[in-house]
Design a protein around this motif. Structure first.
Motif, PDB file in Angstrom:
ATOM      1  N   MET A   1       0.837  -1.160   0.000  1.00 51.22           N
ATOM      2  CA  MET A   1       0.000   0.000   0.000  1.00 51.22           C
ATOM      3  C   MET A   1       0.892   1.235   0.000  1.00 51.22           C
ATOM      4  SD  MET A   1      -2.543   1.310   2.936  1.00 51.22           S
ATOM      5  CE  MET A   1      -2.219   3.011   3.246  1.00 51.22           C
ATOM      6  N   ARG A   2       0.650   2.120  -0.926  1.00 53.53           N
ATOM      7  CA  ARG A   2       1.400   3.380  -0.957  1.00 53.53           C
ATOM      8  C   ARG A   2       0.904   4.256   0.189  1.00 53.53           C
ATOM      9  NH1 ARG A   2       4.680   2.773  -4.909  1.00 53.53           N
ATOM     10  NH2 ARG A   2       4.037   2.020  -6.918  1.00 53.53           N
ATOM     11  N   TYR A   3       1.828   4.762   0.991  1.00 48.80           N
ATOM     12  CA  TYR A   3       1.445   5.481   2.201  1.00 48.80           C
ATOM     13  C   TYR A   3       2.030   6.879   2.297  1.00 48.80           C
ATOM     14  CZ  TYR A   3       6.189   4.669   3.769  1.00 48.80           C
ATOM     15  OH  TYR A   3       7.553   4.665   3.850  1.00 48.80           O
ATOM     16  N   SER A   4       3.044   7.188   1.531  1.00 48.92           N
ATOM     17  CA  SER A   4       3.824   8.393   1.758  1.00 48.92           C
ATOM     18  C   SER A   4       3.231   9.636   1.120  1.00 48.92           C
ATOM     19  CB  SER A   4       5.245   8.191   1.233  1.00 48.92           C
ATOM     20  OG  SER A   4       6.015   9.345   1.464  1.00 48.92           O
ATOM     21  N   LEU A   5       3.382  10.741   1.840  1.00 44.20           N
ATOM     22  CA  LEU A   5       3.035  12.053   1.297  1.00 44.20           C
ATOM     23  C   LEU A   5       4.188  12.620   0.476  1.00 44.20           C
ATOM     24  CD1 LEU A   5       1.533  13.624   4.554  1.00 44.20           C
ATOM     25  CD2 LEU A   5       0.268  12.676   2.613  1.00 44.20           C
ATOM     26  N   HIS A   6       5.387  12.008   0.606  1.00 43.54           N
ATOM     27  CA  HIS A   6       6.605  12.591   0.061  1.00 43.54           C
ATOM     28  C   HIS A   6       7.263  11.774  -1.044  1.00 43.54           C
ATOM     29  CE1 HIS A   6       6.181  15.127   3.567  1.00 43.54           C
ATOM     30  NE2 HIS A   6       6.175  14.057   4.325  1.00 43.54           N
ATOM     31  N   ASN A   7       6.926  10.488  -1.186  1.00 41.43           N
ATOM     32  CA  ASN A   7       7.565   9.647  -2.196  1.00 41.43           C
ATOM     33  C   ASN A   7       6.628   8.503  -2.574  1.00 41.43           C
ATOM     34  OD1 ASN A   7       7.926   7.522  -0.201  1.00 41.43           O
ATOM     35  ND2 ASN A   7       9.565   8.785   0.638  1.00 41.43           N
ATOM     36  N   GLU A   8       7.121   7.533  -3.308  1.00 41.08           N
ATOM     37  CA  GLU A   8       6.297   6.424  -3.781  1.00 41.08           C
ATOM     38  C   GLU A   8       6.463   5.155  -2.934  1.00 41.08           C
ATOM     39  OE1 GLU A   8       4.030   6.484  -6.410  1.00 41.08           O
ATOM     40  OE2 GLU A   8       4.355   8.621  -6.186  1.00 41.08           O
ATOM     41  N   ASN A   9       6.956   5.272  -1.707  1.00 38.82           N
ATOM     42  CA  ASN A   9       7.154   4.108  -0.845  1.00 38.82           C
ATOM     43  C   ASN A   9       5.837   3.377  -0.595  1.00 38.82           C
ATOM     44  OD1 ASN A   9       9.843   4.656  -0.645  1.00 38.82           O
ATOM     45  ND2 ASN A   9       9.791   5.334   1.477  1.00 38.82           N
ATOM     46  N   ALA A  10       5.954   2.070  -0.411  1.00 32.36           N
ATOM     47  CA  ALA A  10       4.775   1.240  -0.145  1.00 32.36           C
ATOM     48  C   ALA A  10       5.092   0.237   0.960  1.00 32.36           C
ATOM     49  CB  ALA A  10       4.343   0.503  -1.404  1.00 32.36           C
ATOM     50  N   ILE A  11       4.092  -0.098   1.755  1.00 37.80           N
ATOM     51  CA  ILE A  11       4.196  -1.104   2.807  1.00 37.80           C
ATOM     52  C   ILE A  11       3.422  -2.331   2.334  1.00 37.80           C
ATOM     53  CG2 ILE A  11       3.478  -1.679   5.159  1.00 37.80           C
ATOM     54  CD1 ILE A  11       4.202   1.122   5.980  1.00 37.80           C
ATOM     55  N   ASP A  12       3.949  -3.525   2.640  1.00 39.55           N
ATOM     56  CA  ASP A  12       3.370  -4.760   2.116  1.00 39.55           C
ATOM     57  C   ASP A  12       1.949  -5.033   2.595  1.00 39.55           C
ATOM     58  OD1 ASP A  12       5.720  -5.285   0.736  1.00 39.55           O
ATOM     59  OD2 ASP A  12       6.578  -6.422   2.392  1.00 39.55           O
ATOM     60  N   LEU A  13       1.675  -4.823   3.877  1.00 39.15           N
ATOM     61  CA  LEU A  13       0.366  -5.172   4.428  1.00 39.15           C
ATOM     62  C   LEU A  13      -0.060  -4.137   5.459  1.00 39.15           C
ATOM     63  CD1 LEU A  13      -1.902  -7.352   4.749  1.00 39.15           C
ATOM     64  CD2 LEU A  13      -0.483  -8.355   6.546  1.00 39.15           C
ATOM     65  N   VAL A  14      -1.302  -3.630   5.331  1.00 35.74           N
ATOM     66  CA  VAL A  14      -1.844  -2.677   6.295  1.00 35.74           C
ATOM     67  C   VAL A  14      -3.307  -3.032   6.549  1.00 35.74           C
ATOM     68  CG1 VAL A  14      -2.275  -0.247   6.852  1.00 35.74           C
ATOM     69  CG2 VAL A  14      -0.334  -0.857   5.389  1.00 35.74           C
ATOM     70  N   PRO A  15      -3.600  -3.755   7.642  1.00 30.55           N
ATOM     71  CA  PRO A  15      -4.994  -4.030   7.978  1.00 30.55           C
ATOM     72  C   PRO A  15      -5.657  -2.792   8.598  1.00 30.55           C
ATOM     73  CG  PRO A  15      -3.525  -5.235   9.457  1.00 30.55           C
ATOM     74  CD  PRO A  15      -2.670  -4.481   8.489  1.00 30.55           C
ATOM     75  N   PHE A  16      -6.885  -2.543   8.183  1.00 33.53           N
ATOM     76  CA  PHE A  16      -7.660  -1.411   8.696  1.00 33.53           C
ATOM     77  C   PHE A  16      -8.887  -1.942   9.437  1.00 33.53           C
ATOM     78  CE2 PHE A  16      -5.237   0.473   5.335  1.00 33.53           C
ATOM     79  CZ  PHE A  16      -5.054   1.795   5.697  1.00 33.53           C
ATOM     80  N   LEU A  17      -9.328  -1.206  10.442  1.00 34.75           N
ATOM     81  CA  LEU A  17     -10.553  -1.517  11.154  1.00 34.75           C
ATOM     82  C   LEU A  17     -11.394  -0.249  11.163  1.00 34.75           C
ATOM     83  CD1 LEU A  17     -12.158  -3.567  12.856  1.00 34.75           C
ATOM     84  CD2 LEU A  17     -11.002  -2.645  14.858  1.00 34.75           C
ATOM     85  N   ASN A  18     -12.525  -0.290  10.498  1.00 34.08           N
ATOM     86  CA  ASN A  18     -13.389   0.890  10.358  1.00 34.08           C
ATOM     87  C   ASN A  18     -12.620   2.101   9.827  1.00 34.08           C
ATOM     88  OD1 ASN A  18     -15.679  -0.438  11.259  1.00 34.08           O
ATOM     89  ND2 ASN A  18     -15.241   0.043  13.394  1.00 34.08           N
ATOM     90  N   GLY A  19     -11.733   1.845   8.875  1.00 30.72           N
ATOM     91  CA  GLY A  19     -10.980   2.922   8.234  1.00 30.72           C
ATOM     92  C   GLY A  19      -9.745   3.386   8.978  1.00 30.72           C
ATOM     93  N   LEU A  20      -9.471   2.822  10.146  1.00 33.57           N
ATOM     94  CA  LEU A  20      -8.290   3.201  10.929  1.00 33.57           C
ATOM     95  C   LEU A  20      -7.200   2.143  10.769  1.00 33.57           C
ATOM     96  CD1 LEU A  20     -10.076   4.327  14.195  1.00 33.57           C
ATOM     97  CD2 LEU A  20      -9.205   5.776  12.366  1.00 33.57           C
ATOM     98  N   PRO A  21      -5.956   2.571  10.518  1.00 32.57           N
ATOM     99  CA  PRO A  21      -4.878   1.588  10.364  1.00 32.57           C
ATOM    100  C   PRO A  21      -4.527   0.953  11.703  1.00 32.57           C
ATOM    101  CG  PRO A  21      -3.978   3.797  10.350  1.00 32.57           C
ATOM    102  CD  PRO A  21      -5.475   3.949  10.397  1.00 32.57           C
ATOM    103  N   VAL A  22      -4.598  -0.355  11.776  1.00 35.14           N
ATOM    104  CA  VAL A  22      -4.315  -1.078  13.011  1.00 35.14           C
ATOM    105  C   VAL A  22      -2.836  -1.453  13.085  1.00 35.14           C
ATOM    106  CG1 VAL A  22      -4.847  -3.143  14.347  1.00 35.14           C
ATOM    107  CG2 VAL A  22      -6.657  -1.963  13.099  1.00 35.14           C
ATOM    108  N   ALA A  23      -2.284  -1.911  11.979  1.00 30.61           N
ATOM    109  CA  ALA A  23      -0.905  -2.395  11.960  1.00 30.61           C
ATOM    110  C   ALA A  23      -0.319  -2.223  10.567  1.00 30.61           C
ATOM    111  CB  ALA A  23      -0.863  -3.869  12.355  1.00 30.61           C
ATOM    112  N   THR A  24       1.004  -2.284  10.485  1.00 33.47           N
ATOM    113  CA  THR A  24       1.689  -2.378   9.207  1.00 33.47           C
ATOM    114  C   THR A  24       2.592  -3.596   9.284  1.00 33.47           C
ATOM    115  OG1 THR A  24       3.647  -1.059   9.806  1.00 33.47           O
ATOM    116  CG2 THR A  24       1.711   0.141   8.975  1.00 33.47           C
TER     117      THR A  24
END
Length: 126
Positions: free
Chosen positions: A1-24
């Protein structure tokens, strides 16, 4: 998942609960990389506030971002709640194997999925 405001970095897995990120989670296969590679990726490439930037990364910043960050390989899981760049120290996330380090062996699978299955699978509370 692309997460950065500054570059194209991505994290492999990001579970969300009701739209809130729980973990990366940064996921590695022991065939090509180790859990240490995932730890280093967090320490050096996943900075909560990148150098020279005024805005923090929303997903990685403490206490507003994800609650926990996991470095995962086929055999080992490590975790941290607050990323601090090169000063970040991950803790082992293991169940133990009959008094020894690591996770108990399971038939037909590697040991880290057992831990991840307990963490992200159904019936976690039980």
């Amino acid at each position: 998942m692309r997460y950065s405001l500054h570059n194209e970095n991505a994290i492999d897995l990001v579970p969300f609960l009701n739209g809130l990120p729980v973990a990366t989670a940064e996921l590695k296969s022991d065939f090509t990389q180790s859990v240490e590679d995932a730890v280093d990726q967090y320490r050096f490439d996943r900075l909560p506030k990148p150098k020279g930037q005024s805005a923090a990364e929303p997903l990685l910043s403490f206490p507003n971002g994800a609650l926990v960050h996991f470095a995962v390989s086929s055999r080992e899981v490590r975790m941290i709640t607050r990323l601090q760049g090169a000063h970040t120290v991950f803790l082992p996330f293991i169940r133990g194997d009959r008094g020894a380090a690591g996770n108990p062996p399971t038939s037909g699978t590697v040991t880290a999925p057992l831990t991840c299955g307990k963490l992200f699978g159904r019936g976690i509370a039980g």
